[in-house]
Design an enzyme around this catalytic site. Structure first.
Site, mmCIF file in Angstrom:
data_model
loop_
_atom_site.group_PDB
_atom_site.id
_atom_site.type_symbol
_atom_site.label_atom_id
_atom_site.label_comp_id
_atom_site.label_asym_id
_atom_site.label_seq_id
_atom_site.Cartn_x
_atom_site.Cartn_y
_atom_site.Cartn_z
ATOM 1 N N TYR A 130 0.912 -1.083 0.008
ATOM 2 C CA TYR A 130 -0.051 0.011 0.161
ATOM 3 C C TYR A 130 0.912 1.344 -0.053
ATOM 4 O O TYR A 130 1.780 1.395 0.697
ATOM 5 C CB TYR A 130 -0.850 -0.090 1.259
ATOM 6 C CG TYR A 130 -1.911 1.102 0.941
ATOM 7 C CD1 TYR A 130 -3.286 0.680 0.406
ATOM 8 C CD2 TYR A 130 -1.852 2.268 1.453
ATOM 9 C CE1 TYR A 130 -3.921 1.739 0.386
ATOM 10 C CE2 TYR A 130 -2.654 3.483 1.131
ATOM 11 C CZ TYR A 130 -3.824 3.229 0.763
ATOM 12 O OH TYR A 130 -4.900 4.201 0.595
ATOM 13 N N GLN A 191 -10.623 -0.140 0.522
ATOM 14 C CA GLN A 191 -11.175 -0.837 -0.689
ATOM 15 C C GLN A 191 -9.972 -1.434 -1.276
ATOM 16 O O GLN A 191 -10.070 -2.645 -1.983
ATOM 17 C CB GLN A 191 -11.821 0.012 -1.651
ATOM 18 C CG GLN A 191 -11.452 1.314 -2.351
ATOM 19 C CD GLN A 191 -11.349 2.457 -1.351
ATOM 20 O OE1 GLN A 191 -11.766 2.229 -0.228
ATOM 21 N NE2 GLN A 191 -11.228 3.813 -1.888
ATOM 22 N N ASN A 214 -3.808 5.338 5.980
ATOM 23 C CA ASN A 214 -4.361 6.274 7.125
ATOM 24 C C ASN A 214 -5.167 5.328 8.098
ATOM 25 O O ASN A 214 -5.282 4.024 8.032
ATOM 26 C CB ASN A 214 -5.102 7.394 6.362
ATOM 27 C CG ASN A 214 -6.440 6.567 5.430
ATOM 28 O OD1 ASN A 214 -6.672 5.420 5.307
ATOM 29 N ND2 ASN A 214 -7.031 7.637 4.596
ATOM 30 N N SER A 237 5.308 8.960 13.360
ATOM 31 C CA SER A 237 7.017 8.665 13.668
ATOM 32 C C SER A 237 7.582 9.451 14.911
ATOM 33 O O SER A 237 6.793 10.084 15.700
ATOM 34 C CB SER A 237 7.614 9.189 12.462
ATOM 35 O OG SER A 237 8.774 8.718 12.093
ATOM 36 N N GLN A 259 12.156 14.413 12.209
ATOM 37 C CA GLN A 259 10.913 13.694 12.481
ATOM 38 C C GLN A 259 9.735 14.643 12.636
ATOM 39 O O GLN A 259 8.819 14.414 12.052
ATOM 40 C CB GLN A 259 11.253 13.033 13.926
ATOM 41 C CG GLN A 259 12.043 11.979 13.836
ATOM 42 C CD GLN A 259 11.770 10.727 12.669
ATOM 43 O OE1 GLN A 259 10.392 10.373 12.692
ATOM 44 N NE2 GLN A 259 12.413 10.401 11.728
ATOM 45 N N HIS A 262 7.351 15.397 9.728
ATOM 46 C CA HIS A 262 6.553 14.438 9.167
ATOM 47 C C HIS A 262 5.007 14.760 9.522
ATOM 48 O O HIS A 262 4.110 14.321 8.575
ATOM 49 C CB HIS A 262 6.819 12.945 9.625
ATOM 50 C CG HIS A 262 7.901 12.434 8.970
ATOM 51 N ND1 HIS A 262 7.709 11.922 7.667
ATOM 52 C CD2 HIS A 262 9.133 11.999 9.251
ATOM 53 C CE1 HIS A 262 8.944 11.549 7.265
ATOM 54 N NE2 HIS A 262 9.720 11.384 8.150
ATOM 55 N N GLU A 327 11.544 4.250 17.910
ATOM 56 C CA GLU A 327 11.603 3.955 16.453
ATOM 57 C C GLU A 327 12.898 4.289 16.028
ATOM 58 O O GLU A 327 13.671 3.436 15.435
ATOM 59 C CB GLU A 327 10.422 4.591 15.980
ATOM 60 C CG GLU A 327 10.485 4.163 14.129
ATOM 61 C CD GLU A 327 9.497 5.217 13.246
ATOM 62 O OE1 GLU A 327 9.319 6.351 14.088
ATOM 63 O OE2 GLU A 327 9.175 4.812 12.203
ATOM 64 N N HIS A 328 13.429 5.630 16.098
ATOM 65 C CA HIS A 328 14.625 6.072 15.627
ATOM 66 C C HIS A 328 15.527 6.355 16.875
ATOM 67 O O HIS A 328 14.817 7.116 17.853
ATOM 68 C CB HIS A 328 14.707 7.003 14.762
ATOM 69 C CG HIS A 328 13.791 6.824 13.564
ATOM 70 N ND1 HIS A 328 12.598 7.335 13.591
ATOM 71 C CD2 HIS A 328 14.006 6.253 12.300
ATOM 72 C CE1 HIS A 328 11.878 6.991 12.054
ATOM 73 N NE2 HIS A 328 13.103 6.242 11.392
ATOM 74 N N ASP A 361 16.485 7.214 6.199
ATOM 75 C CA ASP A 361 15.341 7.247 5.535
ATOM 76 C C ASP A 361 15.516 7.063 4.053
ATOM 77 O O ASP A 361 14.645 6.516 3.368
ATOM 78 C CB ASP A 361 14.759 8.430 5.584
ATOM 79 C CG ASP A 361 13.908 8.831 7.139
ATOM 80 O OD1 ASP A 361 13.606 8.060 7.664
ATOM 81 O OD2 ASP A 361 14.106 10.001 7.361
ATOM 82 N N GLU A 415 -3.017 -36.861 27.176
ATOM 83 C CA GLU A 415 -3.760 -35.914 26.668
ATOM 84 C C GLU A 415 -5.176 -36.270 26.257
ATOM 85 O O GLU A 415 -5.879 -35.571 25.435
ATOM 86 C CB GLU A 415 -3.092 -34.957 25.494
ATOM 87 C CG GLU A 415 -1.850 -34.172 26.057
ATOM 88 C CD GLU A 415 -1.098 -33.502 25.137
ATOM 89 O OE1 GLU A 415 -1.372 -33.302 23.976
ATOM 90 O OE2 GLU A 415 -0.007 -32.759 25.563
ATOM 91 N N HIS A 420 -3.739 -40.240 18.193
ATOM 92 C CA HIS A 420 -2.027 -39.923 18.104
ATOM 93 C C HIS A 420 -1.313 -40.981 18.587
ATOM 94 O O HIS A 420 -0.196 -41.363 17.915
ATOM 95 C CB HIS A 420 -1.852 -38.657 19.046
ATOM 96 C CG HIS A 420 -2.350 -37.318 18.448
ATOM 97 N ND1 HIS A 420 -3.766 -37.141 18.366
ATOM 98 C CD2 HIS A 420 -1.673 -36.308 18.209
ATOM 99 C CE1 HIS A 420 -3.909 -35.785 17.733
ATOM 100 N NE2 HIS A 420 -2.724 -35.462 17.703
#
Lengths: 434, 434
Positions: A130, A191, A214, A237, A259, A262, A327-328, A361, A415, A420
């Site tokens: 995506y 969709q 999103n 981020s 950062q 963003h 994250e960073h 990046d 069991e 088995h």
């Protein structure tokens, strides 16, 4: 103004905990809408996709217009400036080289009872990426998602990218071409995720879906998880810079702003052992915010979610970093490698003042799709293994079965799984008869 | 009777597709209930846990009774028969030895421009394992979940297991003890998942949750995904046996029944190139079903979801196997290794007639937590990496930044991320000044 915490203050623990648990993003509850969209695409395929695209992206499609033709791609890619193409190609080559080292090895061995054990890795057959439209439509993210898939050996790699009002981003198509993407569709939103997961007349279903989006895209990914594999649900981020006084405040300011720019929900944090240096960085940020193109976004992020933490020493910094699980993580200190060894939870670590996060990046080589919102505690950045899976292998010999079979029988009985046990017993009996 | 398909029949493709897409499990939509339970545990902690346990498991707890004491565990474990303990210990040793080979390696190298790149693996700090109560409370599953976590290096490993009416399964506690589990709580359901994800006064939160459970547990795991890591949402178990005529029909029948006996929704499939052999296996299954303890469950599974597919040759079998992407795949043919090479999508492969699937459930060594419902197309059985995460590392030198920095700047500009570009530019300017 961003908050300033000092570890030796009495209220530090309470304020730090509040900082950690602050919610930076209000995800609207779109789950019901998304469930409806997915059901619609499952039921009506292309027709639903086309209707939803008309509604959300204001463009009329026909089934044969869902996919970009090679000619359309070529025409758009021709618009990309030559230096940008060269930079994308350099980035792609470096990302490819880094990720090729992640290819895992198969294993096979004989154990002490004569059984042959092992495992085998293989790529998923088809993956879908995506790519957001609009502001967050980043060609670099196309490289970061597509190249690991292709390195893994994914045979069929499809991109879905919304083109609101029919406007496509030529650099996104260029990155797709450079990365070897096989199919590109001009659809987006929940969709598009539904189409990738369930297939339509025109878009064949895939096995794995990755890429940011999103709230609708995130909700759709969560819903189709299980039907297909998905990557992490990415949040806003964030960066944590740990810096001592021997740094250029403006460099640190720019790293933090890269950062903050963003997204208003992004977060830039600084930990330092020198209050005067903290002041200098804050001043440098304010100065840069006067002229930065994205000063509205970066300023809001810094004001609402930025923070500076003053520590007694770098050991304290390391232990706070682990609780933040950023994250960073930039380590701008004299011996960055030693400090890195004290920190367990981080998506990516950038060592030393010559390694601005922005290098990672684009052209560093490691992936820029990284775990956000403290999920570095349990997850990794996107990598080749995300597009592969492991099949375990076992071969018993009569001797191996004799050695371990009766233990299996005992456990099966305990069991209450009689068949088995019998499946092992029938073979053991044959051996005893022989 | 189970269905019989023959690839050369005209309607094969339609019937095979129907078989693949048949829904074997009706998951009730419990999402709203689960959302309420999670919110309650987040808001009220132990008090909510205790109330919900009284309601669902019919037992009154107090905060200090939530966790099994070491004494309670020891008393229960003392009830486990000696041969069962020995079998659990053999299984644990073999599972440990297999999974120790999965420990990944860190990497660090210098690239051609002088940058140091690499990655580092680390374990999640804390993991929680869900163990179902009642019929599906399997000590073997405790080993299969707990041992990979401990091999990975998880410092704190907690089990949650419901004990309806106060009844605990001693073998489950024994397996937990053998595997080195650190904490065991007598709670279950969505409330236990909520406690692990968010923590209560008594149960500290974890970073990763694994283990099977009912629809409520599955819905809760899906909801907390992102806050913590989770493993796959497991569906009903399944096996595909590919066998030629040179097999004992009764062995194959027992292997298939050992899936069928798990659950009425389980699925046992046979592919063979010999219709007479297919008849013989079906007859053997019917014969075994007359006396099998779990004949009601196994019979329902076989009748409703069992299938026999007759193929022209083993190449056809391989291509069907890939479309089925079975959780368990037994290859009972002359050259099982060659056939395995033609098949890409399977959770675990059992090679040759001396390798009944039940060996893999207990003592083989590989994990028995495997991808169901065709998810072997994109996911792997539980393994050590599920309890680890990777941090990427990068260190630029001034020379490396000179070599690749301007490409990063170009891409930052093309993505309208000015501060990204400036963070690189400020450093390049310093180098040019020098």
């Amino acid at each position: 103004m961003p908050v300033r915490l000092t570890t030796k203050d009495d209220d530090f623990e309470a304020r730090f905990t509040a900082l950690l648990s602050a919610k930076r993003e209000d995800s609207p509850d779109v789950d019901e809408t998304v469930a409806g969209i997915i059901a619609d695409v499952r039921a009506r395929g292309d027709a639903a996709l086309i209707e939803l695209t008309a509604k959300f992206d204001r463009m009329e499609l026909t089934p044969d217009r869902l996919r970009f033709t090679a000619k359309e791609v070529a025409a758009l890619v021709a618009d990309v400036p030559r230096d940008e193409m060269a930079a994308l190609e350099l980035a792609a080559a470096r990302i490819r080289a880094y990720h090729e080292r992640q290819l895992p090895e198969d294993a096979s061995w004989q154990d002490e009872c004569g059984a042959t054990l092992g495992w085998r890795w293989s790529a998923v057959s088809a993956a879908g990426l995506y790519v957001p439209g609009g502001l967050a439509s980043y060609p670099s993210s196309v490289l970061m998602n597509a190249i690991p898939a292709k390195v893994a050996g994914v045979a069929r790699l499809a991109i879905v990218v919304p083109t609101p009002d029919g406007v496509a981003n030529p650099a996104v198509l260029a990155a797709a071409q450079i990365a070897g993407v096989d199919e590109i569709y001009r659809v987006g939103g929940a969709q598009a995720i539904a189409a990738l997961a369930y297939g339509t007349e025109t878009i064949a279903s895939v096995d794995k879906i990755t890429g940011p989006g999103n709230a609708y895209v995130a909700a759709a990914k969560r819903r189709v998880f299980g039907r297909v594999g998905i990557d992490m649900i990415a949040g806003p981020s964030e960066i944590l810079v740990i810096a001592d006084r021997d740094n250029e405040p403006d460099w640190i300011a720019l790293d933090m702003l890269s950062q903050a720019e963003h997204d208003e929900s992004a977060q830039a944090l600084l930990i330092t052992d020198d209050p005067a240096f903290a002041d200098a960085v804050e001043a440098a940020i304010e100065a840069r915010l006067e002229t930065l193109e994205r000063r509205a976004i970066a300023g809001a992020s810094w004001r609402d979610f930025g923070a500076v933490i003053v520590v007694e020493d770098m050991d304290e910094a390391a232990s706070l970093a682990d609780r933040i699980a950023p994250e960073h993580l930039e380590l701008c200190v004299a011996d960055a490698e030693s400090l890195a060894e004290k920190i367990t939870h981080a998506g990516a670590i950038f060592l030393g003042a010559w390694t601005p996060e922005a290098i990672g990046d684009y052209v560093g080589g490691p992936n820029h799709v990284l775990p956000t919102a403290r999920s570095a505690r349990f997850s990794s950045g996107l990598n080749v293994l995300d597009f592969m899976k492991k099949t375990t292998m076992a071969r018993m010999t009569p001797g191996a079965l004799k050695a371990i079979g009766s233990a299996a029988e005992t456990l099966a009985q305990s069991e209450s799984l009689e068949a088995h046990g019998l499946s092992v017993r029938a073979r053991l009996d044959k051996l005893n008869d022989a």
